[in-house]
Design a protein around this motif. Structure first.
Motif, PDB file in Angstrom:
ATOM      1  N   GLU A 133       3.347  14.947  -3.588  1.00 25.11           N
ATOM      2  CA  GLU A 133       3.733  13.883  -4.521  1.00 25.11           C
ATOM      3  C   GLU A 133       5.146  13.395  -4.248  1.00 25.11           C
ATOM      4  OE1 GLU A 133       5.537  12.115  -8.148  1.00 25.11           O
ATOM      5  OE2 GLU A 133       6.127  13.938  -7.070  1.00 25.11           O
ATOM      6  N   GLU A 134       6.042  14.315  -3.929  1.00 29.88           N
ATOM      7  CA  GLU A 134       7.450  13.944  -3.758  1.00 29.88           C
ATOM      8  C   GLU A 134       7.684  13.033  -2.564  1.00 29.88           C
ATOM      9  OE1 GLU A 134       9.578  14.314  -5.900  1.00 29.88           O
ATOM     10  OE2 GLU A 134       9.238  16.131  -7.082  1.00 29.88           O
ATOM     11  N   VAL A 135       6.728  12.982  -1.638  1.00 26.90           N
ATOM     12  CA  VAL A 135       6.867  12.106  -0.474  1.00 26.90           C
ATOM     13  C   VAL A 135       5.766  11.056  -0.428  1.00 26.90           C
ATOM     14  CG1 VAL A 135       8.096  13.810   0.927  1.00 26.90           C
ATOM     15  CG2 VAL A 135       5.589  13.771   0.964  1.00 26.90           C
ATOM     16  N   SER A 136       4.984  10.973  -1.518  1.00 30.49           N
ATOM     17  CA  SER A 136       3.857  10.027  -1.580  1.00 30.49           C
ATOM     18  C   SER A 136       2.982  10.142  -0.341  1.00 30.49           C
ATOM     19  CB  SER A 136       4.370   8.582  -1.730  1.00 30.49           C
ATOM     20  OG  SER A 136       5.146   8.445  -2.896  1.00 30.49           O
ATOM     21  N   GLY A 137       2.728  11.385   0.059  1.00 33.58           N
ATOM     22  CA  GLY A 137       2.010  11.641   1.300  1.00 33.58           C
ATOM     23  C   GLY A 137       0.524  11.333   1.211  1.00 33.58           C
ATOM     24  N   GLU A 168       5.169   2.404 -15.367  1.00 29.42           N
ATOM     25  CA  GLU A 168       5.952   3.054 -14.318  1.00 29.42           C
ATOM     26  C   GLU A 168       6.233   2.063 -13.201  1.00 29.42           C
ATOM     27  OE1 GLU A 168       5.043   7.188 -12.479  1.00 29.42           O
ATOM     28  OE2 GLU A 168       4.114   5.730 -11.141  1.00 29.42           O
ATOM     29  N   ARG A 169       7.432   2.090 -12.695  1.00 33.88           N
ATOM     30  CA  ARG A 169       7.766   1.232 -11.557  1.00 33.88           C
ATOM     31  C   ARG A 169       7.057   1.697 -10.293  1.00 33.88           C
ATOM     32  NH1 ARG A 169      11.959  -2.256 -12.183  1.00 33.88           N
ATOM     33  NH2 ARG A 169      13.234  -2.003 -14.049  1.00 33.88           N
ATOM     34  N   GLY A 170       6.758   0.749  -9.432  1.00 36.29           N
ATOM     35  CA  GLY A 170       6.238   1.069  -8.122  1.00 36.29           C
ATOM     36  C   GLY A 170       7.377   1.209  -7.126  1.00 36.29           C
ATOM     37  N   LEU A 171       7.026   1.261  -5.856  1.00 37.67           N
ATOM     38  CA  LEU A 171       8.030   1.359  -4.797  1.00 37.67           C
ATOM     39  C   LEU A 171       7.522   0.653  -3.558  1.00 37.67           C
ATOM     40  CD1 LEU A 171      10.566   2.476  -3.367  1.00 37.67           C
ATOM     41  CD2 LEU A 171       9.237   4.550  -2.879  1.00 37.67           C
ATOM     42  N   MET A 172       8.378  -0.175  -2.986  1.00 40.89           N
ATOM     43  CA  MET A 172       8.097  -0.783  -1.694  1.00 40.89           C
ATOM     44  C   MET A 172       9.364  -0.695  -0.856  1.00 40.89           C
ATOM     45  SD  MET A 172       6.352  -4.468  -0.808  1.00 40.89           S
ATOM     46  CE  MET A 172       7.445  -5.349  -1.925  1.00 40.89           C
ATOM     47  N   VAL A 173       9.268  -0.008   0.283  1.00 39.00           N
ATOM     48  CA  VAL A 173      10.389   0.107   1.217  1.00 39.00           C
ATOM     49  C   VAL A 173      10.171  -0.909   2.328  1.00 39.00           C
ATOM     50  CG1 VAL A 173      11.670   1.617   2.765  1.00 39.00           C
ATOM     51  CG2 VAL A 173      10.656   2.544   0.664  1.00 39.00           C
ATOM     52  N   ILE A 174      11.175  -1.761   2.526  1.00 36.58           N
ATOM     53  CA  ILE A 174      11.067  -2.865   3.478  1.00 36.58           C
ATOM     54  C   ILE A 174      12.152  -2.722   4.540  1.00 36.58           C
ATOM     55  CG2 ILE A 174      11.248  -5.366   3.763  1.00 36.58           C
ATOM     56  CD1 ILE A 174      10.182  -5.688   0.940  1.00 36.58           C
ATOM     57  N   ASP A 175      11.762  -2.865   5.799  1.00 31.02           N
ATOM     58  CA  ASP A 175      12.724  -2.920   6.896  1.00 31.02           C
ATOM     59  C   ASP A 175      13.031  -4.377   7.216  1.00 31.02           C
ATOM     60  OD1 ASP A 175      13.094  -0.075   7.838  1.00 31.02           O
ATOM     61  OD2 ASP A 175      10.904  -0.227   7.903  1.00 31.02           O
ATOM     62  N   ALA A 271       7.190  -4.552   5.487  1.00 27.01           N
ATOM     63  CA  ALA A 271       7.001  -3.471   4.516  1.00 27.01           C
ATOM     64  C   ALA A 271       6.399  -2.251   5.209  1.00 27.01           C
ATOM     65  CB  ALA A 271       6.098  -3.924   3.378  1.00 27.01           C
ATOM     66  N   ARG A 272       6.919  -1.085   4.880  1.00 23.07           N
ATOM     67  CA  ARG A 272       6.355   0.140   5.451  1.00 23.07           C
ATOM     68  C   ARG A 272       4.984   0.446   4.842  1.00 23.07           C
ATOM     69  NH1 ARG A 272      11.733   4.105   5.445  1.00 23.07           N
ATOM     70  NH2 ARG A 272      13.070   2.671   6.636  1.00 23.07           N
ATOM     71  N   SER A 273       4.817   0.099   3.566  1.00 21.88           N
ATOM     72  CA  SER A 273       3.554   0.341   2.889  1.00 21.88           C
ATOM     73  C   SER A 273       3.486  -0.531   1.650  1.00 21.88           C
ATOM     74  CB  SER A 273       3.440   1.823   2.486  1.00 21.88           C
ATOM     75  OG  SER A 273       2.313   2.035   1.655  1.00 21.88           O
ATOM     76  N   LEU A 274       2.255  -0.865   1.258  1.00 23.81           N
ATOM     77  CA  LEU A 274       2.027  -1.624   0.028  1.00 23.81           C
ATOM     78  C   LEU A 274       1.262  -0.797  -1.004  1.00 23.81           C
ATOM     79  CD1 LEU A 274       0.933  -5.030   1.629  1.00 23.81           C
ATOM     80  CD2 LEU A 274       3.191  -4.447   0.721  1.00 23.81           C
ATOM     81  N   ARG A 275       1.095   0.501  -0.767  1.00 19.74           N
ATOM     82  CA  ARG A 275       0.176   1.306  -1.566  1.00 19.74           C
ATOM     83  C   ARG A 275       0.778   1.844  -2.866  1.00 19.74           C
ATOM     84  NH1 ARG A 275       0.990   6.934   0.315  1.00 19.74           N
ATOM     85  NH2 ARG A 275      -1.118   7.537  -0.329  1.00 19.74           N
ATOM     86  N   LEU A 276       2.116   1.853  -2.999  1.00 18.11           N
ATOM     87  CA  LEU A 276       2.748   2.470  -4.166  1.00 18.11           C
ATOM     88  C   LEU A 276       3.047   1.398  -5.206  1.00 18.11           C
ATOM     89  CD1 LEU A 276       5.130   4.917  -2.286  1.00 18.11           C
ATOM     90  CD2 LEU A 276       2.838   5.364  -3.213  1.00 18.11           C
ATOM     91  N   ARG A 277       2.073   1.153  -6.040  1.00 18.36           N
ATOM     92  CA  ARG A 277       2.131   0.038  -6.972  1.00 18.36           C
ATOM     93  C   ARG A 277       2.686   0.446  -8.339  1.00 18.36           C
ATOM     94  NH1 ARG A 277      -0.993  -3.911  -4.704  1.00 18.36           N
ATOM     95  NH2 ARG A 277      -2.344  -3.238  -2.996  1.00 18.36           N
ATOM     96  N   SER A 278       3.214  -0.506  -9.043  1.00 17.28           N
ATOM     97  CA  SER A 278       3.572  -0.283 -10.435  1.00 17.28           C
ATOM     98  C   SER A 278       2.303  -0.047 -11.237  1.00 17.28           C
ATOM     99  CB  SER A 278       4.320  -1.499 -10.991  1.00 17.28           C
ATOM    100  OG  SER A 278       4.582  -1.337 -12.368  1.00 17.28           O
ATOM    101  N   SER A 305       5.523   8.216  -9.458  1.00  7.89           N
ATOM    102  CA  SER A 305       4.679   9.412  -9.437  1.00  7.89           C
ATOM    103  C   SER A 305       3.354   9.058  -8.772  1.00  7.89           C
ATOM    104  CB  SER A 305       4.437   9.939 -10.856  1.00  7.89           C
ATOM    105  OG  SER A 305       3.502   9.114 -11.549  1.00  7.89           O
ATOM    106  N   ASP A 306       2.416  10.009  -8.784  1.00  4.04           N
ATOM    107  CA  ASP A 306       1.089   9.737  -8.229  1.00  4.04           C
ATOM    108  C   ASP A 306       0.309   8.716  -9.038  1.00  4.04           C
ATOM    109  OD1 ASP A 306       1.110  11.208  -5.905  1.00  4.04           O
ATOM    110  OD2 ASP A 306       0.360  13.043  -6.826  1.00  4.04           O
ATOM    111  N   GLN A 307       0.821   8.317 -10.194  1.00  4.67           N
ATOM    112  CA  GLN A 307       0.184   7.219 -10.927  1.00  4.67           C
ATOM    113  C   GLN A 307       0.047   5.976 -10.058  1.00  4.67           C
ATOM    114  OE1 GLN A 307       2.786   7.326 -14.595  1.00  4.67           O
ATOM    115  NE2 GLN A 307       0.837   6.815 -15.539  1.00  4.67           N
ATOM    116  N   ALA A 308       0.983   5.792  -9.151  1.00  5.05           N
ATOM    117  CA  ALA A 308       0.946   4.614  -8.267  1.00  5.05           C
ATOM    118  C   ALA A 308      -0.321   4.573  -7.436  1.00  5.05           C
ATOM    119  CB  ALA A 308       2.172   4.613  -7.358  1.00  5.05           C
ATOM    120  N   LEU A 309      -0.991   5.706  -7.290  1.00 10.92           N
ATOM    121  CA  LEU A 309      -2.192   5.805  -6.457  1.00 10.92           C
ATOM    122  C   LEU A 309      -3.465   5.884  -7.282  1.00 10.92           C
ATOM    123  CD1 LEU A 309      -0.765   8.478  -3.987  1.00 10.92           C
ATOM    124  CD2 LEU A 309      -0.793   5.996  -3.669  1.00 10.92           C
TER     125      LEU A 309
END
Length: 361
Positions: A133-137, A168-175, A271-278, A305-309
């Motif tokens: 969970e801590e790395v959204s693996g 809950e907020r989501g997360l998107m990491v963008i390069d 974007a590295r991933s689009l899977r971690l949604r609010s 958290s894993d709620q994003a999934l």
């Protein structure tokens, strides 16, 4: 609930003493599996994920998932105690992962055991201790979800002070990348990639998204890393930056990425991933109604958290405080574990009478 509290403290102490950093949870998963077997829960396992489905499962009934994660972050250097030595001092149980989210992990398991003997029979119950969970693996919740029965709603045992986090907020990491042309700095040659990126970086700093979430506020984005250049006398021909975006339920990740890409003058965004949604749950959902009937106050959580999934309604509700997570000398209070056991039981009793409002996702 006394013997459940004792079992929760004992299991959590064993977990603290077992290294379980993300992607290295095998020993802790085995511990969970063996303990669940001793209690007659017939656990199943996939990778480092361990779960149990109620023995009287009925596909005609709604199904509630109780979920918390096994893994921890690495201990920070400022610990003044041994992170893997469970220590009880007064009301506090110290140790790595005690608060995030060992307290929720063990109290939800005890709640599952209590429910099996409770006589409540209007819904199915599934307990899941998930990994990474801590790395959204991808070998955590996502890996095990297809193996679970259809889930209609979930309680996630993250530390919320036993108040329901309904958004809950989501997360998107963008390069981000800017290109230039190398040259000798003394001769004024080349095209400086740093200067090429400046206008876009300033825009990212200053822009504010229009749509506001009632519980989470605005969607936030922050440039958190920048790298460019090889030495002082060479005009850099490349710049790379990292953009941390924390969406609310007002925007999809795809929508945000497209919008940001359109507004870049010089930089390219990937974007590295689009899977971690609010995520959010309706205010009139039975889980929320039952929480409010117990006097609990719904709120919006800034942490992921894993709620994003989860493709079904869920809320976070667990013992401990989010402010203690990932911190030195982490602890959870024994009284918090006891209160969680009692509150979870009350919640499931109320839900048993309001379960008809839960619709399949």
């Amino acid at each position: 609930m006394k013997h459940y509290l004792d079992d929760a403290i004992g299991l959590l102490s064993q977990l603290i003493a077992t290294p379980r950093v993300s992607r290295e949870e095998a020993a802790a998963a085995t511990l969970m599996q063996q303990q669940m077997q001793q209690w007659g829960l017939k656990p199943q396992r996939e990778g480092n994920n361990v779960w149990a489905v109620c023995p009287n499962y009925n596909e005609q009934l709604p199904t509630l998932l109780l979920n918390a994660h096994i893994d921890t972050v690495k201990a920070v250097a400022s610990w003044t105690r041994q992170p893997l030595v469970p220590t009880i001092e007064g009301d506090r149980l110290y140790g790595l992962g005690s608060n995030d989210c060992g307290g929720g992990l063990v109290t939800l398991l005890m709640t599952y055991r209590w429910w099996l003997d409770s006589g409540l029979n209007k819904f199915n119950l599934v307990y899941l201790a998930s990994a990474e969970e801590e790395v959204s693996g991808r070998d955590g919740f996502s890996r095990v979800l297809p193996m679970l029965p259809p889930i209609d709603a979930a309680i996630v045992g993250e530390p919320t002070g036993m108040q329901p986090a309904v958004a809950e907020r989501g997360l998107m990491v963008i390069d981000g990348y800017a290109k230039g042309v190398s040259g000798h700095a003394a001769r004024g040659e080349g095209v400086n990639a740093i200067y090429e990126a400046l206008e876009d970086l300033v825009w990212l700093r200053d822009y504010r998204f229009e749509r506001q979430s009632p519980l989470l506020g605005e969607t936030r984005m922050t440039v958190t890393q920048v790298e460019s250049g090889t030495q002082h006398n060479v005009v850099p021909d490349r710049l790379h930056f990292v953009l941390d975006v924390r969406p609310t339920e007002q925007y999809t990740n795809e929508e945000l990425l497209g919008f940001l890409q359109q507004h870049m003058r010089r930089c390219q965004l990937e974007a590295r991933s689009l899977r971690l949604r609010s995520s959010s749950i309706a205010a009139d959902h039975p889980l929320v109604r039952c929480c409010q009937a117990l006097g609990l106050q719904p709120f919006g959580s800034p942490t992921l958290s894993d709620q994003a999934l989860m493709p079904f309604p869920s809320l976070k509700l667990g013992p401990g405080q989010s402010s203690r997570s990932h911190s030195a000398d982490e602890f959870v209070c024994i009284t918090e574990l006891n209160s969680a056991l009692n509150l979870y039981a009350q919640l499931l009793i109320l839900l048993n009478d309001d379960i008809d409002g839960i619709l399949p996702y």
